[in-house]
Design a protein around this motif. Structure first.
Motif, mmCIF file in Angstrom:
data_model
loop_
_atom_site.group_PDB
_atom_site.id
_atom_site.type_symbol
_atom_site.label_atom_id
_atom_site.label_comp_id
_atom_site.label_asym_id
_atom_site.label_seq_id
_atom_site.Cartn_x
_atom_site.Cartn_y
_atom_site.Cartn_z
ATOM 1 N N ASN A 149 0.852 -1.189 0.000
ATOM 2 C CA ASN A 149 0.000 0.000 0.000
ATOM 3 C C ASN A 149 0.886 1.237 0.000
ATOM 4 N N SER A 150 1.255 1.687 -1.199
ATOM 5 C CA SER A 150 2.181 2.800 -1.335
ATOM 6 C C SER A 150 1.599 4.118 -0.846
ATOM 7 N N SER A 151 0.257 4.178 -0.682
ATOM 8 C CA SER A 151 -0.359 5.423 -0.240
ATOM 9 C C SER A 151 -0.297 5.583 1.278
ATOM 10 N N ASP A 152 -0.074 4.486 1.984
ATOM 11 C CA ASP A 152 -0.014 4.546 3.444
ATOM 12 C C ASP A 152 1.448 4.615 3.881
#
Length: 301
Positions: A149-152
């Motif tokens: 999860n690159s957004s977290d």
């Protein structure tokens, strides 16, 4: 059906282990259970300003006072892991350079937990020597997140400072670290503010001894004591051991320092992590022997 159940059970076990490890290691790089590199054996209780411990790129610049102008180092640690099969490791690489009485160190570190959670740290320390005193300032920038999860992703930056005193037979350090100047938005992820004091004998033909106390106010048990003993087998080889409290951790290791290269290996037993293994290696430039430099380095009461 049996095959599907087996696959599901394996996934469940992996995720259960991952969750346990992540809750234990979410601050592992930000709050290492013990130092990595050559200091792993002593758990940070020894300083060696003219040896491997002083040259470590991820240690404070204040404790380095040698005539080697530059060097580079690498370290790796394999944590045994809560699942009993490892899967958690940390790597570090960096270098140092001295410019007269000015010393600079920089390093990059990465922690990886089962290929799911990662943590990257950029470290910078700059300091100066004045007779028997030296002072440095440290900066750490952490970036943590889940690989899936690159957004977290969370980032944070903290500052620290080290004052080091070295006289003929004794060296002592006072350190503060974890002063957060850029928060991740979560106090559970940000590094804790802590203070440390350490006193050691200067290395001699028999080795050195050190005692360290570390206070982390926000911990349930805020005070930690560590004692360490290094024994010199010869000028270039040493073995040692350490014992720490809160939690109870023991460490053993050996060091080989044969210019221009040095190396070390250690094992540390942690109540949750079991036996973890670490390795360290460095390569340095040619030692120079400026008379003025020597006078400044060894001057003291």
């Amino acid at each position: 059906m049996a095959i599907k159940l087996l696959i599901i059970n394996k996934k469940a076990i992996k995720w259960a282990a991952m969750i346990f490890i992540l809750t234990s290691f979410i601050k592992a790089g930000v709050r290492d259970p013990f130092p990595i590199g050559a200091a792993m054996m002593s758990q940070g209780a020894l300083t060696e300003s003219q040896g491997i411990l002083g040259r470590e790129p991820w240690s404070a610049a204040a404790i380095y006072r040698d005539t080697i102008p530059w060097g580079a180092a690498f370290s790796a640690v394999s944590y045994h892991g809560a699942d009993g099969a490892g899967g958690v490791s940390q790597y570090a690489a960096g270098g140092f350079a001295s410019f007269g009485n000015i010393i600079c160190k920089t390093a990059l570190m990465q922690l990886d937990a089962m290929g799911v959670y990662y943590e990257r740290t950029a470290y910078l320390s700059a300091g100066m020597i004045y007779k028997f005193l030296s002072l440095s300032t440290e900066t750490k920038t952490h970036r943590v997140g889940l690989k899936a999860n690159s957004s977290d992703v969370r980032t944070m930056t903290s500052l620290g400072s080290t004052l080091h005193i070295q006289v003929r037979r004794i060296s002592a350090s006072v350190m503060a670290e974890g002063l957060t100047v850029s928060t991740s938005g979560s106090s559970d992820v940000d590094p804790p503010l802590s203070f440390s004091g350490r006193i050691c004998t200067v290395r001699n033909r028999y080795g050195s001894q050190g005692v360290m106390v570390k206070v982390t106010p926000e911990n349930d048990k805020p005070v930690r004591f560590i004692v360490a003993q290094e024994y010199r087998l010869s000028k270039n080889f040493a073995i040692g051991a350490s014992l720490g409290s809160n939690p109870s951790i023991i460490g053993f290791g050996l060091i080989a320092d044969i210019q221009p290269a040095g190396s070390g290996a250690a094992v540390v037993n942690h109540p949750l992590l079991g036996w973890s293994k670490g390795f360290y290696a460095d390569y340095t430039g040619t030692r120079h022997a400026s008379a003025l430099r020597r006078t400044q380095l060894h001057a003291g009461p």
